[in-house]
Enzyme design. Structure first.
Site, PDB file in Angstrom:
ATOM      1  N   ASP A 205       0.870  -1.183   0.000  1.00  0.00           N
ATOM      2  CA  ASP A 205       0.000   0.000   0.000  1.00  0.00           C
ATOM      3  C   ASP A 205       0.899   1.222   0.000  1.00  0.00           C
ATOM      4  O   ASP A 205       2.115   1.124   0.237  1.00  0.00           O
ATOM      5  CB  ASP A 205      -0.905  -0.007   1.241  1.00  0.00           C
ATOM      6  CG  ASP A 205      -1.843   1.200   1.300  1.00  0.00           C
ATOM      7  OD1 ASP A 205      -2.380   1.580   0.245  1.00  0.00           O
ATOM      8  OD2 ASP A 205      -2.025   1.766   2.391  1.00  0.00           O
TER       9      ASP A 205
ATOM     10  N   GLU B  67      -5.999   8.326  10.654  1.00  0.00           N
ATOM     11  CA  GLU B  67      -4.616   8.236  11.107  1.00  0.00           C
ATOM     12  C   GLU B  67      -4.383   8.972  12.419  1.00  0.00           C
ATOM     13  O   GLU B  67      -3.468   8.616  13.175  1.00  0.00           O
ATOM     14  CB  GLU B  67      -3.675   8.763  10.018  1.00  0.00           C
ATOM     15  CG  GLU B  67      -3.654   7.887   8.779  1.00  0.00           C
ATOM     16  CD  GLU B  67      -2.514   8.211   7.831  1.00  0.00           C
ATOM     17  OE1 GLU B  67      -1.711   9.107   8.162  1.00  0.00           O
ATOM     18  OE2 GLU B  67      -2.430   7.571   6.769  1.00  0.00           O
TER      19      GLU B  67
ATOM     20  N   HIS C 250      -8.394   2.997   4.423  1.00  0.00           N
ATOM     21  CA  HIS C 250      -8.490   3.678   5.719  1.00  0.00           C
ATOM     22  C   HIS C 250      -9.917   3.639   6.282  1.00  0.00           C
ATOM     23  O   HIS C 250     -10.121   3.683   7.491  1.00  0.00           O
ATOM     24  CB  HIS C 250      -8.095   5.153   5.593  1.00  0.00           C
ATOM     25  CG  HIS C 250      -6.628   5.408   5.552  1.00  0.00           C
ATOM     26  ND1 HIS C 250      -5.850   5.126   4.452  1.00  0.00           N
ATOM     27  CD2 HIS C 250      -5.785   5.943   6.476  1.00  0.00           C
ATOM     28  CE1 HIS C 250      -4.592   5.486   4.691  1.00  0.00           C
ATOM     29  NE2 HIS C 250      -4.522   5.981   5.914  1.00  0.00           N
TER      30      HIS C 250
END
Length: 289
Positions: free
Chosen positions: A23, A165, A199
């Site tokens: 990724d 994140e 994500h």
């Protein structure tokens, strides 16, 4: 790309060989997590191209070059399969990798599209992802190839990545952002929503609260892991071990990757080794041409 890199050291005969996953950064760890959960006996090698993240804002040509370099590195580790755990790379580079590599290559788009077609009752599907994934039209093409009368409504949601994140996936700010992003999709009366970025599974609790109960969520990470299991079984490549290993490689200082990655996986991310791409002079020379 140098052919030697794609032929050296690869083997399809050993079930103990690792599955390679790559990724642009940490997002693909959601795919790794699902692979670990579904295939606990498999050895896993993860490559995060953290020095060049994000791929979503790069050109298709650049994404293809980066993806080839990642695949080259993983093949040198004698992987038996490669999982492109990046929606942007799956959009732009998957077909090329599948044509060139001597091992099976699985992306995250088609598994999610198949699941969406199964779940959608009114054939109105929403897709959220990065600008790169949305602009590629990869999901609409995949969905309509499976269901020609499918109506697909796509929406880029770039703020979801930093929220995930930062550990803010269930923060009030994430709820507000989700309401703004999802409003145009709900106006089109979608009945299924595809999480078109690796994500985004971290935001499922928030998305579930914002969406009506009638809207089904499709987690491409889960669907990709299911497809990997099916392909390994078909090729007789399932590892019979009880608990496989995992190893992590990144292309930049690993501090941030380790910190954020632990939140993605729910356990320490180790060992992590920093490497450089491309990994051979011939490939580097070709990329400069």
């Amino acid at each position: 790309m140098c052919p030697g890199c794609f032929s050296a050291g690869t083997s399809l005969s050993l079930s103990e060989n690792a599955i390679g996953v790559f990724d642009s950064g940490v997002g693909g760890l959601t795919v790794l997590h699902e692979l670990r959960r579904l295939l606990p006996g498999e050895n896993l090698i993860y490559l995060g191209d953290t020095a060049r993240v994000p791929y979503g804002s790069k050109s298709p040509e650049t994404v293809c070059s980066y993806s080839e370099q990642a695949a080259e590195f993983l093949l040198a580790k004698q992987v038996k399969m490669i999982v492109v755990a990046c929606n942007t790379a799956s959009s732009f580079a998957l077909e090329r990798l599948q044509q060139c590599l001597p091992v099976p290559v699985v992306g995250v788009i088609l598994p999610g599209a198949r699941c969406a077609v199964r779940l959608s009752r009114r054939h109105v599907v929403g897709v959220i992802g990065t600008h790169g994934t949305v602009s590629s039209d990869a999901y609409p093409r995949a969905l309509k190839a499976l269901q020609p009368d499918m109506k697909v409504v796509s929406e880029p949601c770039p703020l979801f990545v930093p929220l995930a994140e930062e550990g803010w996936a269930e923060h009030a700010v994430a709820h507000q952002v989700a309401r703004e992003y999802l409003a145009p999709l709900l106006e089109q009366q979608i009945d299924t929503l595809v999480l078109g970025c690796t994500h985004y599974p971290l935001l499922k609790p928030t998305l579930r609260q914002v969406l009506p109960d009638t809207v089904q969520l499709v987690d491409s990470a889960q669907e990709t892991a299911l497809e990997v299991k099916e392909l390994l079984s078909e090729h007789g490549l399932l590892n019979p071990g009880e608990r496989g290993s995992w190893t992590f490689f990144v292309t930049d200082v690993p501090t941030r990757f380790v910190q954020v990655g632990q939140g993605f996986l729910g356990e320490p991310v180790a060992p992590v080794t920093r490497i450089s791409l491309p990994v051979c002079p011939d490939c580097a020379q070709e990329l400069l041409l």
